[in-house]
Design an enzyme around this catalytic site. Structure first.
Site, PDB file in Angstrom:
ATOM      1  N   PRO A 245       0.994  -1.194   0.689  1.00  0.00           N
ATOM      2  CA  PRO A 245       0.271  -0.643   0.290  1.00  0.00           C
ATOM      3  C   PRO A 245       1.404   1.242  -0.188  1.00  0.00           C
ATOM      4  O   PRO A 245       1.912   1.784   0.516  1.00  0.00           O
ATOM      5  CB  PRO A 245      -0.449  -0.142   1.398  1.00  0.00           C
ATOM      6  CG  PRO A 245       0.227  -0.940   2.116  1.00  0.00           C
ATOM      7  CD  PRO A 245       1.069  -1.858   1.159  1.00  0.00           C
ATOM      8  N   MET A 246       0.406   1.890  -0.679  1.00  0.00           N
ATOM      9  CA  MET A 246       1.674   3.657  -0.583  1.00  0.00           C
ATOM     10  C   MET A 246       0.814   4.438  -1.169  1.00  0.00           C
ATOM     11  O   MET A 246       0.027   4.423  -1.928  1.00  0.00           O
ATOM     12  CB  MET A 246       2.773   2.787  -2.279  1.00  0.00           C
ATOM     13  CG  MET A 246       3.301   2.488  -1.470  1.00  0.00           C
ATOM     14  SD  MET A 246       4.315   2.522  -2.611  1.00  0.00           S
ATOM     15  CE  MET A 246       3.937   1.546  -3.947  1.00  0.00           C
ATOM     16  N   ALA A 247      -0.187   5.415  -0.154  1.00  0.00           N
ATOM     17  CA  ALA A 247      -0.698   6.326   0.037  1.00  0.00           C
ATOM     18  C   ALA A 247      -0.651   7.580  -1.020  1.00  0.00           C
ATOM     19  O   ALA A 247       0.522   7.775  -1.152  1.00  0.00           O
ATOM     20  CB  ALA A 247      -1.119   7.824   1.399  1.00  0.00           C
TER      21      ALA A 247
ATOM     22  N   CYS B 132       2.205   3.156  10.041  1.00  0.00           N
ATOM     23  CA  CYS B 132       3.286   4.502   9.018  1.00  0.00           C
ATOM     24  C   CYS B 132       3.949   5.713  10.262  1.00  0.00           C
ATOM     25  O   CYS B 132       3.411   5.538  11.299  1.00  0.00           O
ATOM     26  CB  CYS B 132       1.631   5.212   8.610  1.00  0.00           C
ATOM     27  SG  CYS B 132       1.618   6.648   8.197  1.00  0.00           S
TER      28      CYS B 132
ATOM     29  N   ASP C 264      13.274  -3.010   0.663  1.00  0.00           N
ATOM     30  CA  ASP C 264      14.054  -2.864  -0.230  1.00  0.00           C
ATOM     31  C   ASP C 264      14.453  -3.738  -1.351  1.00  0.00           C
ATOM     32  O   ASP C 264      15.087  -4.837  -1.544  1.00  0.00           O
ATOM     33  CB  ASP C 264      15.763  -3.044   1.024  1.00  0.00           C
ATOM     34  CG  ASP C 264      15.057  -1.341   1.235  1.00  0.00           C
ATOM     35  OD1 ASP C 264      14.716  -0.626   1.496  1.00  0.00           O
ATOM     36  OD2 ASP C 264      16.861  -2.018   2.264  1.00  0.00           O
TER      37      ASP C 264
ATOM     38  N   GLY D 264       7.429  -2.360  -2.866  1.00  0.00           N
ATOM     39  CA  GLY D 264       6.867  -1.251  -2.724  1.00  0.00           C
ATOM     40  C   GLY D 264       6.895   0.128  -3.502  1.00  0.00           C
ATOM     41  O   GLY D 264       6.842  -0.694  -4.796  1.00  0.00           O
ATOM     42  N   ARG D 265       8.169   0.215  -3.606  1.00  0.00           N
ATOM     43  CA  ARG D 265       8.899   1.380  -4.490  1.00  0.00           C
ATOM     44  C   ARG D 265       9.700   0.971  -5.583  1.00  0.00           C
ATOM     45  O   ARG D 265       9.801   1.845  -6.843  1.00  0.00           O
ATOM     46  CB  ARG D 265       9.660   2.370  -3.461  1.00  0.00           C
ATOM     47  CG  ARG D 265       9.307   3.625  -2.124  1.00  0.00           C
ATOM     48  CD  ARG D 265       9.976   3.856  -1.694  1.00  0.00           C
ATOM     49  NE  ARG D 265      11.194   2.296  -0.814  1.00  0.00           N
ATOM     50  CZ  ARG D 265      11.803   2.805  -0.253  1.00  0.00           C
ATOM     51  NH1 ARG D 265      12.437   3.907   0.117  1.00  0.00           N
ATOM     52  NH2 ARG D 265      12.449   1.819   0.742  1.00  0.00           N
TER      53      ARG D 265
HETATM   54  C1  LIG Z   1       4.889   7.071  -1.395  1.00  0.00           C
HETATM   55  C2  LIG Z   1       5.027   5.697  -0.476  1.00  0.00           C
HETATM   56  C3  LIG Z   1       3.392   6.482   0.493  1.00  0.00           C
HETATM   57  C4  LIG Z   1       3.393   4.673   1.473  1.00  0.00           C
HETATM   58  N1  LIG Z   1       1.164   4.368   2.334  1.00  0.00           N
HETATM   59  C5  LIG Z   1       1.635   3.886   3.018  1.00  0.00           C
HETATM   60  C6  LIG Z   1       0.669   3.128   2.920  1.00  0.00           C
HETATM   61  O1  LIG Z   1      -0.445   3.960   3.287  1.00  0.00           O
HETATM   62  N2  LIG Z   1       0.269   2.130   4.080  1.00  0.00           N
HETATM   63  C7  LIG Z   1       1.666   1.689   4.357  1.00  0.00           C
HETATM   64  O2  LIG Z   1       0.945   0.500   5.134  1.00  0.00           O
HETATM   65  N3  LIG Z   1       2.394   1.491   3.663  1.00  0.00           N
HETATM   66  C8  LIG Z   1       2.807   2.832   3.340  1.00  0.00           C
HETATM   67  N4  LIG Z   1       3.930   2.863   2.623  1.00  0.00           N
HETATM   68  C9  LIG Z   1       4.886   1.543   2.688  1.00  0.00           C
HETATM   69  C10 LIG Z   1       5.172   0.778   1.380  1.00  0.00           C
HETATM   70  O3  LIG Z   1       4.041  -0.103   1.850  1.00  0.00           O
HETATM   71  C11 LIG Z   1       6.335  -0.330   1.992  1.00  0.00           C
HETATM   72  O4  LIG Z   1       6.683  -0.640   3.589  1.00  0.00           O
HETATM   73  C12 LIG Z   1       7.994   0.415   2.306  1.00  0.00           C
HETATM   74  O5  LIG Z   1       7.946   1.343   0.926  1.00  0.00           O
HETATM   75  C13 LIG Z   1       9.261  -0.504   1.961  1.00  0.00           C
HETATM   76  O6  LIG Z   1       9.162  -0.754   1.030  1.00  0.00           O
HETATM   77  P1  LIG Z   1       9.493  -1.373   0.087  1.00  0.00           P
HETATM   78  O7  LIG Z   1      11.064  -0.574   0.346  1.00  0.00           O
HETATM   79  O8  LIG Z   1       9.920  -2.572  -1.154  1.00  0.00           O
HETATM   80  O9  LIG Z   1       9.223   0.547  -0.710  1.00  0.00           O
HETATM   81  C14 LIG Z   1       4.598   4.064   1.821  1.00  0.00           C
HETATM   82  C15 LIG Z   1       5.403   4.201   1.052  1.00  0.00           C
HETATM   83  C16 LIG Z   1       5.661   5.647   0.757  1.00  0.00           C
HETATM   84  C17 LIG Z   1       6.911   5.082  -0.441  1.00  0.00           C
END
Ligand SMILES: Cc1cc2nc3c(=O)[nH]c(=O)nc-3n(C[C@H](O)[C@H](O)[C@H](O)COP(=O)(O)O)c2cc1C
Length: 318
Positions: free
Chosen positions: A15-17, A100, A202, A224-225
């Protein structure tokens, strides 16, 4: 596995807001994501009947299986939100955000702040589980800061409150997105509970996904990213594409971007979708030769045809 809406070794879209709206979830599903989440949705916003909050709940048949993610620390609001979802939606699960780090969430006692109040977290999860028609999961971090790493204990709290699965991002709240996700902590979480654990943080390609699964023995992984500007990362992980190939822009990336935009237009209308797509354009343009003019154009795009011109020009520079 009972109550788990995805299989072992699945690759979930995080999830990414502000990012993972309906259009983005749909393109990620087409590109191999096995499971998606809505952006985080305020339980209090639902309780107060806020229209903007309610709109975040909408999803289509093309983004499924999907979990609705809610956040909040008020038990009555959480119960209201779960009941509202029971009545109006049929998601594969309901996730509670306890990770969060954003100040406006954390300072309100929501999100990762709940890792510092395990009793309240327990009450919230238990209350949600008691009334939810769907599996309930919790997403959290390694802890609030380096001195209070408590993910393994917190995982047990989630499990005893009835959570069906959990997701752990191996960073503390204080780290936000800096440093590295700690695999040892995720491994400890996996060893502490009997419910499935999704490992997050990551994962950018096949090698990192494999390293996380090998080290932690997690049930599944979440990306995510790395999906920003590259929704195809899910297929690339599944096809075991080597790191250096994943890092390159694939030939069809702007065809994928065009479909992503079209899905957003179908959902939000052209003007709103294009305004919101500007940030995605910048991600799609990362690594493209001579992209500075195209990036400037992206920041001013107001129509589908503006974006199509950018896609066409960028495709020539891959
Ligand atoms: C822009 C953005 C928005 C995010 N919004 C949420 C969210 O709404 N809910 C949540 O549980 N995590 C949120 N996250 C965290 C991601 O779900 C994830 O845990 C975090 O980016 C690490 O994973 P990654 O390294 O694959 O990006 C957000 C991360 C980013 C970068």
């Amino acid at each position: 596995m009972k109550n788990i809406p995805f299989g072992k070794n699945s690759i979930l879209l995080a999830p990414m807001a502000g990012i993972t709206d309906s259009g983005f979830r749909r393109i990620c599903c087409e590109c191999g994501a096995d499971f998606t989440f809505t952006e985080m949705i305020s339980a209090k916003g639902l309780f107060y009947n806020d229209e903007k909050t309610k709109r975040l709940l909408n999803y289509s048949q093309f983004e499924q299986p999907i979990s609705v993610q809610i956040f909040g620390s008020d038990k009555e609001c959480i119960k209201y939100a779960v009941n509202y979802i029971n009545i109006h939606y049929k998601p594969a699960a309901i996730d509670i955000n306890m990770g969060c780090p954003a100040p406006k969430i954390f300072n309100n006692g929501d999100g990762c702040a709940l890792m510092g109040k395990p009793d309240t977290a327990y009450e919230i999860i238990k209350a949600a589980k008691e009334i939810s028609d769907f599996p309930v999961s919790v997403k959290f971090r390694s802890g609030i800061n380096a001195k209070s790493i408590n993910a393994a204990e917190f995982a047990k709290v989630c499990e005893s409150a009835g959570a069906d699965f959990i997701t752990v991002h191996g960073r503390t709240r204080d780290q936000f997105y800096s440093g590295k996700s700690d695999l040892e902590i995720i491994k400890k979480v996996v060893e502490s509970v009997h419910i499935p654990v999704v490992a997050n943080g990551d994962i950018t390609d096949f090698e990192s996904a494999k390293a996380v699964l090998d080290c932690t023995h997690a049930y599944a992984v979440m990306v995510g990213r790395a999906a920003l500007g590259n929704p195809n990362v899910f297929n690339q992980i599944k096809m075991m594409t080597p790191k250096q190939e994943t890092a390159k822009k694939s030939d069809n990336i702007f065809e994928i971007a065009a479909r992503h935009l079209q899905y957003s237009i179908d959902d939000k209308g052209e003007f709103q979708a294009v305004l919101e797509f500007r940030k995605h354009l910048l991600y799609y343009l990362k690594g493209i030769k001579n992209a500075s003019v195209l990036k400037q154009m992206s920041c001013k795009a107001v129509s589908l045809s503006d974006c199509q011109r950018i896609f066409a020009a960028a495709s020539e520079n891959i």
